[in-house]
Design a protein around this motif. Sequence first.
Motif, PDB file in Angstrom:
ATOM      1  N   GLU A  30      -3.250 -10.473  -7.873  1.00  0.00           N
ATOM      2  CA  GLU A  30      -3.714  -9.684  -6.740  1.00  0.00           C
ATOM      3  C   GLU A  30      -4.049 -10.685  -5.641  1.00  0.00           C
ATOM      4  O   GLU A  30      -4.773 -11.647  -5.878  1.00  0.00           O
ATOM      5  CB  GLU A  30      -4.946  -8.871  -7.105  1.00  0.00           C
ATOM      6  CG  GLU A  30      -5.453  -8.007  -5.981  1.00  0.00           C
ATOM      7  CD  GLU A  30      -6.678  -7.202  -6.355  1.00  0.00           C
ATOM      8  OE1 GLU A  30      -7.393  -6.799  -5.427  1.00  0.00           O
ATOM      9  OE2 GLU A  30      -6.936  -7.006  -7.556  1.00  0.00           O
ATOM     10  N   LYS A  33      -4.575  -9.144   1.493  1.00  0.00           N
ATOM     11  CA  LYS A  33      -3.600  -8.491   2.359  1.00  0.00           C
ATOM     12  C   LYS A  33      -3.332  -9.361   3.580  1.00  0.00           C
ATOM     13  O   LYS A  33      -4.231  -9.990   4.122  1.00  0.00           O
ATOM     14  CB  LYS A  33      -4.113  -7.131   2.811  1.00  0.00           C
ATOM     15  CG  LYS A  33      -4.187  -6.148   1.701  1.00  0.00           C
ATOM     16  CD  LYS A  33      -4.649  -4.803   2.185  1.00  0.00           C
ATOM     17  CE  LYS A  33      -4.770  -3.871   0.998  1.00  0.00           C
ATOM     18  NZ  LYS A  33      -5.208  -2.560   1.367  1.00  0.00           N
ATOM     19  N   LYS A  37       4.593 -14.831   1.800  1.00  0.00           N
ATOM     20  CA  LYS A  37       5.083 -15.310   0.513  1.00  0.00           C
ATOM     21  C   LYS A  37       4.967 -16.833   0.418  1.00  0.00           C
ATOM     22  O   LYS A  37       4.685 -17.368  -0.652  1.00  0.00           O
ATOM     23  CB  LYS A  37       6.540 -14.894   0.325  1.00  0.00           C
ATOM     24  CG  LYS A  37       6.729 -13.407   0.148  1.00  0.00           C
ATOM     25  CD  LYS A  37       8.184 -13.077  -0.065  1.00  0.00           C
ATOM     26  CE  LYS A  37       8.377 -11.583  -0.249  1.00  0.00           C
ATOM     27  NZ  LYS A  37       9.775 -11.256  -0.564  1.00  0.00           N
ATOM     28  N   THR A  57       6.441  -9.575  -3.355  1.00  0.00           N
ATOM     29  CA  THR A  57       5.167  -8.939  -3.037  1.00  0.00           C
ATOM     30  C   THR A  57       5.341  -7.443  -2.908  1.00  0.00           C
ATOM     31  O   THR A  57       6.446  -6.955  -2.633  1.00  0.00           O
ATOM     32  CB  THR A  57       4.583  -9.489  -1.721  1.00  0.00           C
ATOM     33  OG1 THR A  57       5.491  -9.221  -0.665  1.00  0.00           O
ATOM     34  CG2 THR A  57       4.297 -10.964  -1.818  1.00  0.00           C
ATOM     35  N   ASN A  59       2.840  -3.732  -1.744  1.00  0.00           N
ATOM     36  CA  ASN A  59       1.601  -3.064  -1.388  1.00  0.00           C
ATOM     37  C   ASN A  59       1.492  -1.804  -2.233  1.00  0.00           C
ATOM     38  O   ASN A  59       2.354  -0.930  -2.142  1.00  0.00           O
ATOM     39  CB  ASN A  59       1.579  -2.685   0.096  1.00  0.00           C
ATOM     40  CG  ASN A  59       1.429  -3.891   0.975  1.00  0.00           C
ATOM     41  OD1 ASN A  59       0.577  -4.725   0.731  1.00  0.00           O
ATOM     42  ND2 ASN A  59       2.246  -3.995   2.002  1.00  0.00           N
ATOM     43  N   CYS A  60       0.455  -1.710  -3.047  1.00  0.00           N
ATOM     44  CA  CYS A  60       0.244  -0.538  -3.893  1.00  0.00           C
ATOM     45  C   CYS A  60      -0.760   0.375  -3.202  1.00  0.00           C
ATOM     46  O   CYS A  60      -1.885  -0.035  -2.918  1.00  0.00           O
ATOM     47  CB  CYS A  60      -0.261  -0.950  -5.268  1.00  0.00           C
ATOM     48  SG  CYS A  60       0.921  -1.982  -6.139  1.00  0.00           S
ATOM     49  N   LYS A  61      -0.343   1.593  -2.942  1.00  0.00           N
ATOM     50  CA  LYS A  61      -1.190   2.548  -2.245  1.00  0.00           C
ATOM     51  C   LYS A  61      -2.290   3.070  -3.174  1.00  0.00           C
ATOM     52  O   LYS A  61      -2.123   3.074  -4.397  1.00  0.00           O
ATOM     53  CB  LYS A  61      -0.350   3.707  -1.728  1.00  0.00           C
ATOM     54  CG  LYS A  61       0.645   3.276  -0.680  1.00  0.00           C
ATOM     55  CD  LYS A  61       1.430   4.444  -0.163  1.00  0.00           C
ATOM     56  CE  LYS A  61       2.410   3.966   0.902  1.00  0.00           C
ATOM     57  NZ  LYS A  61       3.251   5.065   1.397  1.00  0.00           N
ATOM     58  N   HIS A  78      -2.719  -5.457  -2.905  1.00  0.00           N
ATOM     59  CA  HIS A  78      -1.543  -6.232  -2.516  1.00  0.00           C
ATOM     60  C   HIS A  78      -1.223  -7.153  -3.693  1.00  0.00           C
ATOM     61  O   HIS A  78      -2.018  -8.035  -4.031  1.00  0.00           O
ATOM     62  CB  HIS A  78      -1.836  -7.036  -1.250  1.00  0.00           C
ATOM     63  CG  HIS A  78      -0.643  -7.729  -0.675  1.00  0.00           C
ATOM     64  ND1 HIS A  78       0.433  -7.051  -0.177  1.00  0.00           N
ATOM     65  CD2 HIS A  78      -0.364  -9.038  -0.511  1.00  0.00           C
ATOM     66  CE1 HIS A  78       1.320  -7.912   0.280  1.00  0.00           C
ATOM     67  NE2 HIS A  78       0.865  -9.140   0.081  1.00  0.00           N
ATOM     68  N   LYS A  79      -0.073  -6.927  -4.362  1.00  0.00           N
ATOM     69  CA  LYS A  79       0.303  -7.690  -5.546  1.00  0.00           C
ATOM     70  C   LYS A  79       1.378  -8.707  -5.205  1.00  0.00           C
ATOM     71  O   LYS A  79       2.201  -8.486  -4.324  1.00  0.00           O
ATOM     72  CB  LYS A  79       0.889  -6.770  -6.620  1.00  0.00           C
ATOM     73  CG  LYS A  79      -0.073  -5.861  -7.294  1.00  0.00           C
ATOM     74  CD  LYS A  79       0.664  -5.088  -8.376  1.00  0.00           C
ATOM     75  CE  LYS A  79      -0.208  -4.037  -9.002  1.00  0.00           C
ATOM     76  NZ  LYS A  79       0.528  -3.288 -10.030  1.00  0.00           N
TER      77      LYS A  79
END
Length: 97
Positions: A30, A33, A37, A57, A59-61, A78-79
Motif C-alpha cells: 500500500e 496516493k 511508479k 499500480t 487505485n482501489c475504490k 493505492h496499491k
Amino acid sequence: MKDYRDVIIRPIITEATMKMMAEDNKVTFEVVKGVSKIEIAKAVEAAFNVEVVKVNTMNCKPKTKRVGRYVGKTSAVHKAIVKIKEGQTIELFGSEE
C-alpha cells in the motif's frame, strides 16, 4: 527523491499476494496516493536492497459495508505490485531461527 518511509505505507498480505510472492516474485504494497511508479521503485530498492524489474499500480475504490443498520465505507487504497529481480527476495516476516 522522497524518503522510502514517505512512499511505502505497509505490505498487503493476503492469500493472493502470498501466491504471487511465491510464484512470480511479486510483492504488493500500500503506497501513498500521488506517487509515481519510479518513486515506488526507488523506495522499494532503498528499503529492501533489491532490484525492481517492474511496478504496476492501481487505485482501489472504497466499498460500502454494513454492520446492522449502520452503513459506512472502507478507505480508498493505492496499491503497488512490485516485481523483483529473479533470485532476490523480500523478507516480510523476519528470519526463522
